[in-house]
Design an enzyme around this catalytic site. Structure first.
Site, PDB file in Angstrom:
ATOM      1  N   VAL A  11       4.169  -1.309  22.137  1.00  0.00           N
ATOM      2  CA  VAL A  11       3.841  -1.185  23.422  1.00  0.00           C
ATOM      3  C   VAL A  11       3.929   0.222  23.817  1.00  0.00           C
ATOM      4  O   VAL A  11       4.669   1.001  23.712  1.00  0.00           O
ATOM      5  CB  VAL A  11       4.820  -1.948  24.358  1.00  0.00           C
ATOM      6  CG1 VAL A  11       4.293  -2.013  25.669  1.00  0.00           C
ATOM      7  CG2 VAL A  11       4.694  -3.749  23.995  1.00  0.00           C
ATOM      8  N   CYS A  12       2.701   0.754  24.289  1.00  0.00           N
ATOM      9  CA  CYS A  12       2.847   2.257  25.179  1.00  0.00           C
ATOM     10  C   CYS A  12       2.993   3.192  24.075  1.00  0.00           C
ATOM     11  O   CYS A  12       2.689   3.205  22.936  1.00  0.00           O
ATOM     12  CB  CYS A  12       3.697   2.103  26.144  1.00  0.00           C
ATOM     13  SG  CYS A  12       3.657   3.496  27.419  1.00  0.00           S
TER      14      CYS A  12
END
Length: 306
Positions: free
Chosen positions: A109-110
């Site tokens: 994520v990210c």
């Protein structure tokens, strides 16, 4: 078989990058799907970007082919520093490589995509990250194919998401892949979140595409159609399942789905399933019978519209 989800936490981890996917898998587990969540880090106490300290184990759970390793994102200072080291040591990067090498799935994520890149898992693969970090990801890992303006990507058991709330989309996608889109829709509905599209790419399933509403009576009717779409489902039966009159159901269903009647929704599910069967070698006639049509004429008509 139980699926172990191991979240690798790094200093400065964003809470929503972690909590969003964890909530998806935790909700799925509450519905009876076999998920087991673990949290690991290089230190027992991990400071978050939002100031809340987190506790994690330092001993990795035993992970197998069916398990998932997730790296949530962390705070990256404004104006990425090309010389800024990753907040992960060699042992953690080796754990990522080893899990993928044995056939497991890794996800990020990210800014977590940077960890996958440092582990060599993005070379030659499609990936994405937060829009503010895409240039830096491409610079650090020139052999990676950084895809912009999408919520998440999947490529050979490497799954990356754009950041923050898109981690929820990534997790719902993984639940749908393992247990079917109806399971993901059930989780999304319980979490009161939209089952969103993957950027500009087509939605994976009609079951998710027409579930982005909060009408409980329509959801109950969709639950019935989802599980029995190959059967004849009279409007009276559907209305009874929704606890409303036939006229009210038609009006509410059309409003909630953006213009579909219950019959059109059922046909969309039948068409989607038939296309899958045909792509795997079934004849149009056989596919039509399998999804509940009396003959192939209606299926051909629906396919010609698409």
């Amino acid at each position: 078989m139980t699926c172990r989800i191991a979240f690798l936490l790094v200093p400065g981890v964003h809470l929503l990058d972690l909590a969003g996917p964890a909530q998806v898998f935790g909700t799925a587990a509450a519905f009876g799907y076999p998920y087991e969540l673990h949290y690991v880090a290089e230190r027992e106490s991990v400071p978050s970007a939002q100031g809340l300290p987190l506790q994690a184990g330092t001993v990795w759970p035993e992970l197998g082919v069916d398990d998932l390793l997730v790296v949530p994102g962390w705070h990256v200072p404004d104006g990425p520093d090309p010389d800024l080291p990753l907040p992960l040591g060699p042992a953690s990067l080796e754990a990522l490589r080893a899990h993928h090498a044995v056939g497991g799935t890794v996800a990020s994520v990210c800014a977590g995509a940077q960890a996958l890149g440092a582990a060599g898992l993005l070379d030659g693969r499609r990936c994405t990250t937060h829009h503010d970090l895409q240039d830096e990801l491409a610079r650090r890992h020139p052999r990676a194919h950084v895809v912009r303006d999408v919520l998440f990507t999947t490529d050979d058991r490497v799954v990356t998401s754009a950041g923050i709330a898109s981690g929820i989309d990534l997790a719902l996608h993984l639940v749908a892949g393992r247990h079917g889109p109806a399971a993901a829709a059930q989780v999304a509905r319980d979490m009161v979140v939209y089952a969103r599209r993957n950027g500009h790419e087509p939605q994976a399933s009609a079951m998710l595409r027409y579930r982005s509403h909060l009408d409980d009576s329509v959801h109950r009717v969709q639950d019935l159609i989802d599980t029995r779409f190959a059967e004849a489902l009279p409007l009276a039966r559907l209305a009874a399942a929704g606890g409303v009159s036939e006229r009210t159901l038609t009006r509410a269903f059309t409003r909630a789905t953006g213009g579909l009647t219950p019959l059109r929704y059922q046909q969309a599910l039948r068409l989607e399933r038939a296309e899958h069967l045909i792509s795997h070698g079934a004849t149009v006639e056989a596919a039509a019978r399998d999804v509940g049509f009396d003959d192939a004429r209606m299926l051909r008509r629906l396919r010609s519209r698409g």
